[in-house]
Structure formats: C-alpha cells, structure tokens
Scaffold this active site. Structure first.
Site, PDB file in Angstrom:
ATOM      1  N   CYS A  30       3.850  25.187  -8.269  1.00  0.00           N
ATOM      2  CA  CYS A  30       3.368  24.759  -6.952  1.00  0.00           C
ATOM      3  C   CYS A  30       1.880  25.081  -6.912  1.00  0.00           C
ATOM      4  O   CYS A  30       1.488  26.238  -7.091  1.00  0.00           O
ATOM      5  CB  CYS A  30       4.140  25.538  -5.887  1.00  0.00           C
ATOM      6  SG  CYS A  30       3.579  25.225  -4.219  1.00  0.00           S
ATOM      7  N   CYS A  65      -6.824  25.881   4.952  1.00  0.00           N
ATOM      8  CA  CYS A  65      -6.376  24.565   5.399  1.00  0.00           C
ATOM      9  C   CYS A  65      -6.957  24.314   6.782  1.00  0.00           C
ATOM     10  O   CYS A  65      -7.122  25.251   7.559  1.00  0.00           O
ATOM     11  CB  CYS A  65      -4.846  24.565   5.468  1.00  0.00           C
ATOM     12  SG  CYS A  65      -4.103  22.955   5.774  1.00  0.00           S
ATOM     13  N   CYS A 117      -0.588  24.379  11.439  1.00  0.00           N
ATOM     14  CA  CYS A 117       0.864  24.359  11.621  1.00  0.00           C
ATOM     15  C   CYS A 117       1.295  25.769  12.032  1.00  0.00           C
ATOM     16  O   CYS A 117       0.962  26.744  11.356  1.00  0.00           O
ATOM     17  CB  CYS A 117       1.561  23.920  10.340  1.00  0.00           C
ATOM     18  SG  CYS A 117       1.050  22.276   9.787  1.00  0.00           S
ATOM     19  N   CYS A 133       3.053  28.288   9.500  1.00  0.00           N
ATOM     20  CA  CYS A 133       2.548  28.429   8.128  1.00  0.00           C
ATOM     21  C   CYS A 133       1.478  29.509   8.021  1.00  0.00           C
ATOM     22  O   CYS A 133       0.514  29.524   8.788  1.00  0.00           O
ATOM     23  CB  CYS A 133       1.985  27.092   7.654  1.00  0.00           C
ATOM     24  SG  CYS A 133       1.357  27.149   5.969  1.00  0.00           S
ATOM     25  N   CYS A 163       7.620  29.063   0.373  1.00  0.00           N
ATOM     26  CA  CYS A 163       6.991  28.039   1.221  1.00  0.00           C
ATOM     27  C   CYS A 163       6.415  28.666   2.471  1.00  0.00           C
ATOM     28  O   CYS A 163       7.085  29.420   3.165  1.00  0.00           O
ATOM     29  CB  CYS A 163       8.007  27.005   1.685  1.00  0.00           C
ATOM     30  SG  CYS A 163       8.832  26.137   0.387  1.00  0.00           S
TER      31      CYS A 163
HETATM   32  N1  SAH Z   1      -0.146  20.477   3.749  1.00  0.00           N
HETATM   33  C1  SAH Z   1       0.854  19.880   2.912  1.00  0.00           C
HETATM   34  C2  SAH Z   1       1.121  20.683   1.650  1.00  0.00           C
HETATM   35  C3  SAH Z   1       1.728  22.043   1.883  1.00  0.00           C
HETATM   36  S1  SAH Z   1       3.415  21.945   1.510  1.00  0.00           S
HETATM   37  C4  SAH Z   1       2.122  19.679   3.702  1.00  0.00           C
HETATM   38  O1  SAH Z   1       2.192  20.147   4.831  1.00  0.00           O
HETATM   39  O2  SAH Z   1       3.030  19.000   3.234  1.00  0.00           O
HETATM   40  C5  SAH Z   1       4.051  23.396   2.206  1.00  0.00           C
HETATM   41  C6  SAH Z   1       5.461  23.169   2.706  1.00  0.00           C
HETATM   42  O3  SAH Z   1       5.999  24.403   3.173  1.00  0.00           O
HETATM   43  C7  SAH Z   1       5.486  22.182   3.856  1.00  0.00           C
HETATM   44  O4  SAH Z   1       6.591  21.341   3.750  1.00  0.00           O
HETATM   45  C8  SAH Z   1       5.661  23.108   5.061  1.00  0.00           C
HETATM   46  O5  SAH Z   1       6.279  22.430   6.123  1.00  0.00           O
HETATM   47  C9  SAH Z   1       6.487  24.224   4.480  1.00  0.00           C
HETATM   48  N2  SAH Z   1       6.310  25.493   5.197  1.00  0.00           N
HETATM   49  C10 SAH Z   1       5.191  25.929   5.807  1.00  0.00           C
HETATM   50  N3  SAH Z   1       5.404  27.121   6.396  1.00  0.00           N
HETATM   51  C11 SAH Z   1       6.689  27.453   6.152  1.00  0.00           C
HETATM   52  C12 SAH Z   1       7.495  28.572   6.485  1.00  0.00           C
HETATM   53  N4  SAH Z   1       7.019  29.578   7.214  1.00  0.00           N
HETATM   54  N5  SAH Z   1       8.768  28.598   6.053  1.00  0.00           N
HETATM   55  C13 SAH Z   1       9.246  27.581   5.314  1.00  0.00           C
HETATM   56  N6  SAH Z   1       8.541  26.492   4.958  1.00  0.00           N
HETATM   57  C14 SAH Z   1       7.266  26.429   5.376  1.00  0.00           C
END
Ligand code: SAH
Length: 354
Positions: A120, A127, A131, A134, A347
C-alpha cells in the site's frame, strides 16, 4: 512489535534518476553524447533489475558510469522507520534523501487470500481532504510526491522484505487523483513489462470521489483498477463525514462510476468504512444495495480502525448483520481484515509525523 531504524546515507546534491521514463532517459543520455540504446539499459537496470549501485550496471562502460554517478543518485528515498506487526504486516516510514524532512508511509501486507502480497503506497505527504474518520487528515498537508518517490516505495519495500508484491494499491497517504500526473507515471512504470512489469489489474488506484479525476482516468483509458471510497450511501450523510461531497456530489460520483464500468468494461470497487451509528443502519444498507445494483461492482467493507469523536469499531455481530442486509445487492462483498493495527499500519491509520 519490533523497531528497526535503517541508516542510509543521503547522497545529497545529486538528482535521483528513478521516476524517469524511457523517453526522458533517452533524451538525458543523448545530452551526455551517448547512444540511445544505453537509455534502455539504464531503464531495465533501474526498474526491472533494481540495481542499487551504479557498479551493478555491468553493461555500461566506465566513462558513462562515472558521468552518471557524478550527476545522479539511484534512490530518492531513505527509510526513517520500519515497524513489524505481530501479524506479518510491515510499515515503512520514508523520507526524501534530498533532506526535505517530509515523511510518508507504505505498508507491506503479506497475508492476503491466495498468496496475495500487497504493498500500500502513498501519493502525497498528508492530504488536503478532511475525511473525519482518517488519521492522515489530521496531518498538515506537505505536497505531492514525485513519480520516483512513489515507485521507489515499492522497490525499497521489496528489497528490504526480500520478496515481491503481487498487488500494489494507491491507498496510503494522500488523494491519488490530486496528484494525477505523478501517480499515473508511477503506475505506468510499475506496469511496463520492461520496467517493474506488474499486470494492470494488479494495480489499484483509490479515490475519495474526485470526479474530474475519474473522468480523466476514463478518457485516458488508464488500464488500472479503480476503487472509490464511498463510505456513505446518502449525500447528506456523506457530507457529514467527507468534505469531498461538497465539491463532487454523490449522484455525480455514481454517474462517473457507472460510466467507468461501461467505458472500460471493468468492475469497480467501492470501499465502505463501517461506523456504527453513522452508516450501518438498515436504511443505509438498503441505499447501498440500490447503488450496487446500478453497476458492475464489488464492495469492500472495512471496520473502522481509529476511534474519533467517540465513534467505535463495529462488533462482529453488527458487521454480520450489515453484511446480511447487503446480500440482496448480489455483488461480491469482502470484509477487509485490515491487518497491522498494532503498528498503526491499517486503513486510515497512516500518520507519519514530520
Ligand atoms: N484518498 C484515497 C486514498 C486513500 S485509501 C481514498 O480515499 O480512496 C484509504 C482507505 O482507507 C479509504 O478507503 C478510506 O475510506 C479508508 N479509511 C480511512 N480511514 C479509515 C479508518 N479509520 N478505518 C478504516 N478505514 C479507513
């Protein structure tokens, strides 16, 4: 948990050569008064053979090697931190050898189904999106990574773990569609059979829903998988957890997703972070089913990893119930186990401090 700090000397003052395409290397070689076929040798050496020092380029004569060594360094990255999880996941914190001090992370995930080994990788330092769930969003944004810094995450991780990835996902720090040029250039180097040589279907670009980026992706007929972090099936609810909804609304995003599946004849992936009390009600499930039925898709559900605002991870029973409610969608649904939590490598947990 086990911490290893790799000391690698910063070869400052030189331009990192990784990230250059074959065309650029050809031009560069021409500028040094050398024959074009030398560019191909360098290209193969960098990305296919993954040479770590100029000495390893044995097909290149001493004179040219000296010229190259004087001007160019091989790797743009050094490892600042390396953590190993009890489950086999490994997290790497990289920083640029140029000494900018900016740090970003990559994760080696060896434990997938059917022998899948995934890296990954990050596309930005921090960023610009916000969100709510995140951890990367809590960092200051420090800019786009260059193509060489993106592809070198893969080369360095593979070198250190002594194994090769079967899959690469652009799901680390940053929004890939906000760094389109460098991301697609790195993806091409990962895909090109004279470079890293991974099949296009083994490379996934994930977006929070940057619709103009998705449109560009379709127009350019990029051959890679596309994943969309949907996370809520309703525009109002989505707005509460993802600012991107203000800029590109859900109906617009879903239209782009349908167009992708039709134009590319490809299945799209929806990612869905499960947060109890936020997006897991029977009503939410019904709306998600309706979305999934519109197009060729699969859904990856991910139990929330970090705990913000008093939100919590769903229990196993809550996840099972939600999955049961999604069954009428008739699409593949994968519950992503999200390994590496003990090293903040799962994630939504990537937050290298700079
Ligand atoms: N910005 C892009 C790439 C990052 S992917 C995107 O949003 O797709 C990171 C992934 O992890 C995304 O699908 C996001 O929704 C998920 N994610 C972010 N925070 C998380 C959390 N606290 N627990 C589980 N998944 C999370």
């Amino acid at each position: 948990m086990n911490e290893i700090v790799e000391a690698e000397s910063a070869r400052s003052g030189k331009t990192p050569i990784k990230g250059h395409t074959l065309e650029e290397l050809t031009e560069l070689i021409h500028g040094l008064g050398e024959k074009p076929f030398r560019a191909k040798q360098i290209y193969n050496g960098l990305y296919a053979n993954r040479y770590e020092s100029w000495d390893e380029f044995t097909t290149i004569g001493k004179d040219l090697k000296n010229k190259l060594e004087e001007k160019f360094s091989l790797s743009p990255l050094k490892v600042a931190k390396h953590l190993k999880s009890v489950d086999g996941t490994q997290k790497f914190t990289f920083e640029s050898v140029s000494g900018s001090g900016k740090e970003f992370e990559s994760v080696w995930i060896p434990s997938g189904d059917g022998g899948r080994k995934t890296i990954c990788i990050s596309s930005q330092v921090g960023c610009t999106l916000n969100c709510r769930f995140c951890a990367t969003a809590k960092l200051p944004y420090q800019g786009n990574l260059k193509a060489g810094e993106i592809i070198d995450q893969v080369l360095q991780v593979e070198r250190i773990v002594g194994d090769k990835a079967t899959n690469i996902v652009f799901m680390g720090m940053g929004e890939p569609m906000h760094n389109y040029f460098n991301v697609m250039r790195a993806a091409k180097l990962l895909h090109d059979s004279d470079a890293v040589g991974l099949g296009a279907k083994r490379i996934t670009i994930s977006t929070s829903g940057v619709v103009n980026g998705i449109r560009r992706f379709i127009e350019n007929r990029e051959p890679y998988n596309l994943a969309i972090s949907l996370n809520h099936p309703d525009p109002n609810g989505r707005k509460e957890i993802m600012d991107i909804e203000e800029k590109f609304s859900l109906p617009e995003l879903l239209d782009a997703a349908v167009d992708y599946t039709k134009a590319m004849k490809r299945r799209i992936t929806f990612e869905y972070v499960m947060i109890p009390g936020v997006n897991m009600s029977p009503e939410d499930a019904k709306k998600l089913v309706k979305i999934a039925r519109r197009m060729d898709c699969k859904i990856n559900v991910i139990p929330l990893n970090t705990e913000f605002f008093g939100w919590r991870r769903p229990t196993r029973e809550e996840v099972d119930e939600f999955l049961r409610l999604l069954e009428p969608a008739g699409v593949p649904i994968l519950n992503r186990r999200s390994p590496g939590k003990d090293i903040n490598g799962a994630c939504g947990m990537l937050a290298a401090k700079s």
